[in-house]
Design a protein around this motif. Structure first.
Motif, PDB file in Angstrom:
ATOM      1  N   ARG A  83      61.314  62.421  38.678  1.00 32.21           N
ATOM      2  CA  ARG A  83      59.925  61.989  38.860  1.00 32.21           C
ATOM      3  C   ARG A  83      58.964  63.149  39.121  1.00 32.21           C
ATOM      4  N   GLY A  84      59.459  64.370  39.006  1.00 31.80           N
ATOM      5  CA  GLY A  84      58.599  65.529  39.184  1.00 31.80           C
ATOM      6  C   GLY A  84      58.468  66.022  40.615  1.00 31.80           C
ATOM      7  N   ALA A  85      59.126  65.380  41.537  1.00 38.06           N
ATOM      8  CA  ALA A  85      59.073  65.806  42.935  1.00 38.06           C
ATOM      9  C   ALA A  85      60.191  66.811  43.205  1.00 38.06           C
ATOM     10  N   TRP A  86      60.203  67.391  44.400  1.00 39.15           N
ATOM     11  CA  TRP A  86      61.246  68.337  44.771  1.00 39.15           C
ATOM     12  C   TRP A  86      62.606  67.666  44.707  1.00 39.15           C
ATOM     13  N   LEU A  87      63.612  68.465  44.453  1.00 41.36           N
ATOM     14  CA  LEU A  87      64.972  67.939  44.394  1.00 41.36           C
ATOM     15  C   LEU A  87      65.504  67.712  45.805  1.00 41.36           C
ATOM     16  N   ALA A  88      66.039  66.544  46.024  1.00 42.63           N
ATOM     17  CA  ALA A  88      66.675  66.277  47.314  1.00 42.63           C
ATOM     18  C   ALA A  88      67.915  67.158  47.413  1.00 42.63           C
ATOM     19  N   ARG A  89      68.201  67.636  48.607  1.00 45.22           N
ATOM     20  CA  ARG A  89      69.333  68.537  48.818  1.00 45.22           C
ATOM     21  C   ARG A  89      70.616  67.959  48.230  1.00 45.22           C
ATOM     22  N   ARG A  90      70.834  66.679  48.401  1.00 49.10           N
ATOM     23  CA  ARG A  90      72.077  66.057  47.912  1.00 49.10           C
ATOM     24  C   ARG A  90      72.179  66.088  46.392  1.00 49.10           C
ATOM     25  N   ASN A  91      71.046  66.173  45.722  1.00 51.43           N
ATOM     26  CA  ASN A  91      71.059  66.191  44.254  1.00 51.43           C
ATOM     27  C   ASN A  91      70.997  67.605  43.676  1.00 51.43           C
ATOM     28  N   PHE A  92      70.552  68.548  44.494  1.00 52.94           N
ATOM     29  CA  PHE A  92      70.306  69.880  43.966  1.00 52.94           C
ATOM     30  C   PHE A  92      71.570  70.555  43.453  1.00 52.94           C
ATOM     31  N   LEU A  93      72.640  70.529  44.240  1.00 54.04           N
ATOM     32  CA  LEU A  93      73.865  71.209  43.839  1.00 54.04           C
ATOM     33  C   LEU A  93      74.407  70.638  42.531  1.00 54.04           C
ATOM     34  N   ARG A  94      74.342  69.345  42.402  1.00 54.72           N
ATOM     35  CA  ARG A  94      74.799  68.702  41.167  1.00 54.72           C
ATOM     36  C   ARG A  94      73.968  69.193  39.973  1.00 54.72           C
ATOM     37  N   THR A  95      72.667  69.276  40.159  1.00 53.84           N
ATOM     38  CA  THR A  95      71.770  69.736  39.092  1.00 53.84           C
ATOM     39  C   THR A  95      72.006  71.209  38.782  1.00 53.84           C
ATOM     40  N   TRP A  96      72.185  72.021  39.833  1.00 55.17           N
ATOM     41  CA  TRP A  96      72.417  73.456  39.666  1.00 55.17           C
ATOM     42  C   TRP A  96      73.688  73.697  38.858  1.00 55.17           C
ATOM     43  N   LYS A  97      74.773  73.012  39.225  1.00 57.07           N
ATOM     44  CA  LYS A  97      76.037  73.183  38.514  1.00 57.07           C
ATOM     45  C   LYS A  97      75.934  72.693  37.067  1.00 57.07           C
ATOM     46  N   ALA A  98      75.230  71.616  36.846  1.00 54.72           N
ATOM     47  CA  ALA A  98      75.060  71.089  35.485  1.00 54.72           C
ATOM     48  C   ALA A  98      74.309  72.085  34.600  1.00 54.72           C
ATOM     49  N   ALA A  99      73.354  72.793  35.185  1.00 54.01           N
ATOM     50  CA  ALA A  99      72.598  73.787  34.422  1.00 54.01           C
ATOM     51  C   ALA A  99      73.520  74.886  33.912  1.00 54.01           C
ATOM     52  N   PHE A 100      74.484  75.293  34.724  1.00 58.49           N
ATOM     53  CA  PHE A 100      75.419  76.339  34.305  1.00 58.49           C
ATOM     54  C   PHE A 100      76.333  75.865  33.186  1.00 58.49           C
TER      55      PHE A 100
END
Length: 111
Positions: free
Chosen positions: A23-40
């Motif tokens: 939704r364009g808002a900051w990433l919640a901490r619980r979701n950030f790691l999942r998103t970071w790893k997916a980017a790699f």
């Protein structure tokens, strides 16, 4: 890839988030790691922690010769002592330069 991401997902305001949730808002901490790893997984870059990017930034600031107060402000440190942590690269580079000078002088003195 970063330029494409910035152009697609990030506005012109320097305070805009680089990575956001759906939704364009900051990433919640619980979701950030999942998103970071997916980017790699979408790249051929070896995985590293997000905090490592902060360390790289601090080392680059130090290696470019920024005054400690500038490094402190850029990194958001409360004290200059924290900013000095990133000077280890500069100290290593200084040793390498000194060794190179020694080698050059030894070569000149031997001839």
């Amino acid at each position: 890839m970063l330029a494409e991401h910035l152009g697609t997902y990030v506005g012109d305001d320097p305070d805009d988030f680089v990575f956001t949730g759906e939704r364009g808002a900051w990433l919640a901490r619980r979701n950030f790691l999942r998103t970071w790893k997916a980017a790699f997984k979408m790249t051929d870059v070896d995985y590293f922690t997000f905090h490592r990017t902060r360390h790289v930034s601090g080392v680059l600031v130090a290696s470019l010769g920024a005054p400690t107060k500038v490094a402190q402000r850029r990194m958001g440190h409360a004290s200059s002592r924290a900013a000095l942590h990133y000077q280890h690269f500069v100290e290593t580079a200084d040793v390498e330069v000194a060794e190179s000078i020694d080698g050059a002088l030894a070569g000149k003195l031997a001839s």
